[in-house]
Design an enzyme around this catalytic site. Structure first.
Site, PDB file in Angstrom:
ATOM      1  N   ASP A  81       7.291  -3.495   9.819  1.00  0.00           N
ATOM      2  CA  ASP A  81       6.483  -4.545  10.293  1.00  0.00           C
ATOM      3  C   ASP A  81       6.033  -5.114   8.918  1.00  0.00           C
ATOM      4  O   ASP A  81       5.977  -5.016   7.416  1.00  0.00           O
ATOM      5  CB  ASP A  81       5.226  -3.431  10.158  1.00  0.00           C
ATOM      6  CG  ASP A  81       4.196  -3.636  11.082  1.00  0.00           C
ATOM      7  OD1 ASP A  81       3.935  -5.122  11.541  1.00  0.00           O
ATOM      8  OD2 ASP A  81       2.721  -3.177  10.620  1.00  0.00           O
ATOM      9  N   HIS A  82       5.236  -6.758   9.004  1.00  0.00           N
ATOM     10  CA  HIS A  82       5.057  -7.439   7.894  1.00  0.00           C
ATOM     11  C   HIS A  82       5.645  -7.649   7.053  1.00  0.00           C
ATOM     12  O   HIS A  82       5.030  -7.453   5.568  1.00  0.00           O
ATOM     13  CB  HIS A  82       3.707  -7.256   7.917  1.00  0.00           C
ATOM     14  CG  HIS A  82       2.164  -6.957   8.680  1.00  0.00           C
ATOM     15  ND1 HIS A  82       1.994  -8.285   9.397  1.00  0.00           N
ATOM     16  CD2 HIS A  82       1.869  -6.050   9.201  1.00  0.00           C
ATOM     17  CE1 HIS A  82       0.796  -8.060   9.719  1.00  0.00           C
ATOM     18  NE2 HIS A  82       1.107  -7.135   9.926  1.00  0.00           N
ATOM     19  N   HIS A 182      -7.676  -5.785  10.881  1.00  0.00           N
ATOM     20  CA  HIS A 182      -6.824  -4.369  10.207  1.00  0.00           C
ATOM     21  C   HIS A 182      -8.052  -3.879   9.789  1.00  0.00           C
ATOM     22  O   HIS A 182      -8.835  -3.966   9.248  1.00  0.00           O
ATOM     23  CB  HIS A 182      -5.582  -4.956   8.967  1.00  0.00           C
ATOM     24  CG  HIS A 182      -4.272  -5.667   9.509  1.00  0.00           C
ATOM     25  ND1 HIS A 182      -4.254  -7.129   9.791  1.00  0.00           N
ATOM     26  CD2 HIS A 182      -3.899  -5.246  10.311  1.00  0.00           C
ATOM     27  CE1 HIS A 182      -3.225  -7.288  10.107  1.00  0.00           C
ATOM     28  NE2 HIS A 182      -2.416  -6.480  10.669  1.00  0.00           N
ATOM     29  N   GLY A 183      -7.120  -2.334   9.059  1.00  0.00           N
ATOM     30  CA  GLY A 183      -7.758  -2.097   8.828  1.00  0.00           C
ATOM     31  C   GLY A 183      -9.838  -0.924   9.911  1.00  0.00           C
ATOM     32  O   GLY A 183      -9.745  -1.521  10.581  1.00  0.00           O
ATOM     33  N   HIS A 210      -2.367  -6.496  16.295  1.00  0.00           N
ATOM     34  CA  HIS A 210      -2.020  -6.769  15.063  1.00  0.00           C
ATOM     35  C   HIS A 210      -3.807  -5.720  15.012  1.00  0.00           C
ATOM     36  O   HIS A 210      -4.852  -6.194  15.438  1.00  0.00           O
ATOM     37  CB  HIS A 210      -2.070  -7.541  14.003  1.00  0.00           C
ATOM     38  CG  HIS A 210      -0.392  -7.699  14.255  1.00  0.00           C
ATOM     39  ND1 HIS A 210       0.498  -6.826  12.789  1.00  0.00           N
ATOM     40  CD2 HIS A 210       0.467  -7.651  14.538  1.00  0.00           C
ATOM     41  CE1 HIS A 210       1.747  -6.924  13.068  1.00  0.00           C
ATOM     42  NE2 HIS A 210       1.906  -7.545  14.166  1.00  0.00           N
ATOM     43  N   GLY A 211      -4.315  -4.314  14.291  1.00  0.00           N
ATOM     44  CA  GLY A 211      -5.214  -4.108  14.063  1.00  0.00           C
ATOM     45  C   GLY A 211      -5.713  -3.264  14.789  1.00  0.00           C
ATOM     46  O   GLY A 211      -6.861  -3.770  15.484  1.00  0.00           O
ATOM     47  N   ASN A 232      -0.219  -2.262  17.731  1.00  0.00           N
ATOM     48  CA  ASN A 232      -0.109  -2.291  16.289  1.00  0.00           C
ATOM     49  C   ASN A 232      -1.204  -0.854  15.498  1.00  0.00           C
ATOM     50  O   ASN A 232      -2.134  -1.628  15.721  1.00  0.00           O
ATOM     51  CB  ASN A 232       0.238  -2.826  15.142  1.00  0.00           C
ATOM     52  CG  ASN A 232       1.688  -3.954  15.378  1.00  0.00           C
ATOM     53  OD1 ASN A 232       2.495  -3.813  16.619  1.00  0.00           O
ATOM     54  ND2 ASN A 232       2.374  -4.299  14.594  1.00  0.00           N
ATOM     55  N   THR A 235      -4.486   2.941  10.769  1.00  0.00           N
ATOM     56  CA  THR A 235      -5.434   3.673   9.868  1.00  0.00           C
ATOM     57  C   THR A 235      -6.283   3.980  10.851  1.00  0.00           C
ATOM     58  O   THR A 235      -6.474   5.378  10.028  1.00  0.00           O
ATOM     59  CB  THR A 235      -7.017   2.042  10.221  1.00  0.00           C
ATOM     60  OG1 THR A 235      -5.910   0.782   9.336  1.00  0.00           O
ATOM     61  CG2 THR A 235      -7.555   1.888   9.394  1.00  0.00           C
TER      62      THR A 235
HETATM   63  P1  13P Z   1      -5.123  -1.030  11.978  1.00  0.00           P
HETATM   64  O1  13P Z   1      -4.620  -0.415  10.185  1.00  0.00           O
HETATM   65  O2  13P Z   1      -6.571  -2.137  11.803  1.00  0.00           O
HETATM   66  O3  13P Z   1      -4.837  -0.001  12.764  1.00  0.00           O
HETATM   67  O4  13P Z   1      -3.543  -2.190  12.448  1.00  0.00           O
HETATM   68  C1  13P Z   1      -2.290  -1.873  12.635  1.00  0.00           C
HETATM   69  C2  13P Z   1      -1.236  -3.017  11.760  1.00  0.00           C
HETATM   70  O5  13P Z   1      -1.237  -3.868  12.892  1.00  0.00           O
HETATM   71  C3  13P Z   1       0.426  -3.038  11.422  1.00  0.00           C
HETATM   72  O6  13P Z   1       0.784  -3.979  11.659  1.00  0.00           O
END
Ligand code: 13P
Length: 287
Positions: A81-82, A182-183, A210-211, A232, A235
């Protein structure tokens, strides 16, 4: 058992659901994720992000991810991932990961496109799928980014560029910016659903969210209907892990060992992920 990225996404499309892609930088997260996939017999994606290298390196946690995925009765993808460079994706493939995301979203378009093509060429040697990203999303998964929490519409994915990018790279799925972050969210997410539809239609590939933490059931569902097949999520599972640990310590203030805390963390993550997959499958799960 191991399955490919495309197979997992095809399943999502056929069942009109989102495939949960969970970052598993710790053993508790890894085991809990696989338990949930097995309980419901659904495909899930286990992933390791470059940003989590300080928690566990891909060479350390990767073999555990692969071994448990191969042994599992559930169909699982083991995905980088990333990956922020070609080299990191290559390290993942050398460990045995069978899918990868290259994230060049903060690079100039031409550079993102070039490295993504190189990553696709490498993945083609193995027959693996590749996800790449266009458009900028705020935040990082290590909880360290103080700017996270609001989307910026000016940085959402441009459908024109996305169409060109997918055609020129041959990627399997496209991660897009359309309002998630994200987060933790610091304001109500404002998701541009119409943009998801346009991106899905024009690029011809599944869209990756994502996020994925912190959305309502209604928001997940609408994104899936519009063309998001990979969600994805990290968090909130990690937040649940910490809450599990805190609760155990509050209930057992005299404890002087760690292992029971690890068990409590695993249980708490499992509960959190169960809730997530129930939402992503909306009534389709048998248990
Ligand atoms: P969150 O941590 O916001 O759930 O997003 C996870 C993510 O996008 C991993 O690539």
């Amino acid at each position: 058992m191991l399955i490919g990225l495309k197979e997992a996404l095809d399943f999502g499309q056929a069942h009109n659901c989102g495939i949960a892609a969970i970052n598993t930088p710790t053993f508790e997260m890894l085991v809990a994720t696989i338990k949930v996939a097995e309980r419901y017999d659904i495909p899930m994606i286990l992933q390791h992000a470059e940003v989590h290298e300080p928690v566990n390196s891909i060479e350390n946690i990767g073999p555990a991810m692969l071994e448990l995925a191969k042994r599992s009765t559930a169909p699982l993808v083991v995905h980088v991932d990333h990956g922020e460079s070609y080299e990191f994706v290559k390290r993942g493939f050398e460990v045995g990961f069978n899918s990868a995301m290259f994230d060049g979203s903060r690079l100039p378009f031409a550079e993102n496109l070039k490295i993504t093509r190189d990553v696709v060429a490498l993945a083609n040697e193995y027959g693996y799928g590749v996800e790449a990203e266009l458009g900028v999303m705020p935040g990082r998964e290590d909880g360290e980014d103080s700017d996270a929490g609001v989307g910026d519409a000016a940085l959402y994915t441009d459908p024109e560029l996305a169409t060109e990018f997918v055609a020129a790279t041959g990627i399997t799925a496209l991660a897009c910016s359309f309002g998630t972050v994200h987060g933790l969210y610091k304001a109500e997410p404002k998701i541009d659903y119409e943009l998801i539809s346009v991106l899905r239609r024009r690029t011809g590939v599944p869209i990756v969210m994502h996020g994925g933490s912190g959305l309502s059931a209604k928001e997940y569902r609408e994104c899936i209907v519009r063309g998001v097949q990979k969600i994805n999520y990290y968090t909130y599972a990690d937040k649940a892990a910490l809450e599990g640990a805190k609760q155990y310590l509050a209930d057992h203030p005299e404890t002087y060992v760690f292992a029971p805390v690890s068990v409590a963390v695993g249980r708490s993550v499992e509960q959190n992920l169960e809730e997530l997959v129930r939402t992503l499958y909306e009534g389709q799960l048998s248990r």
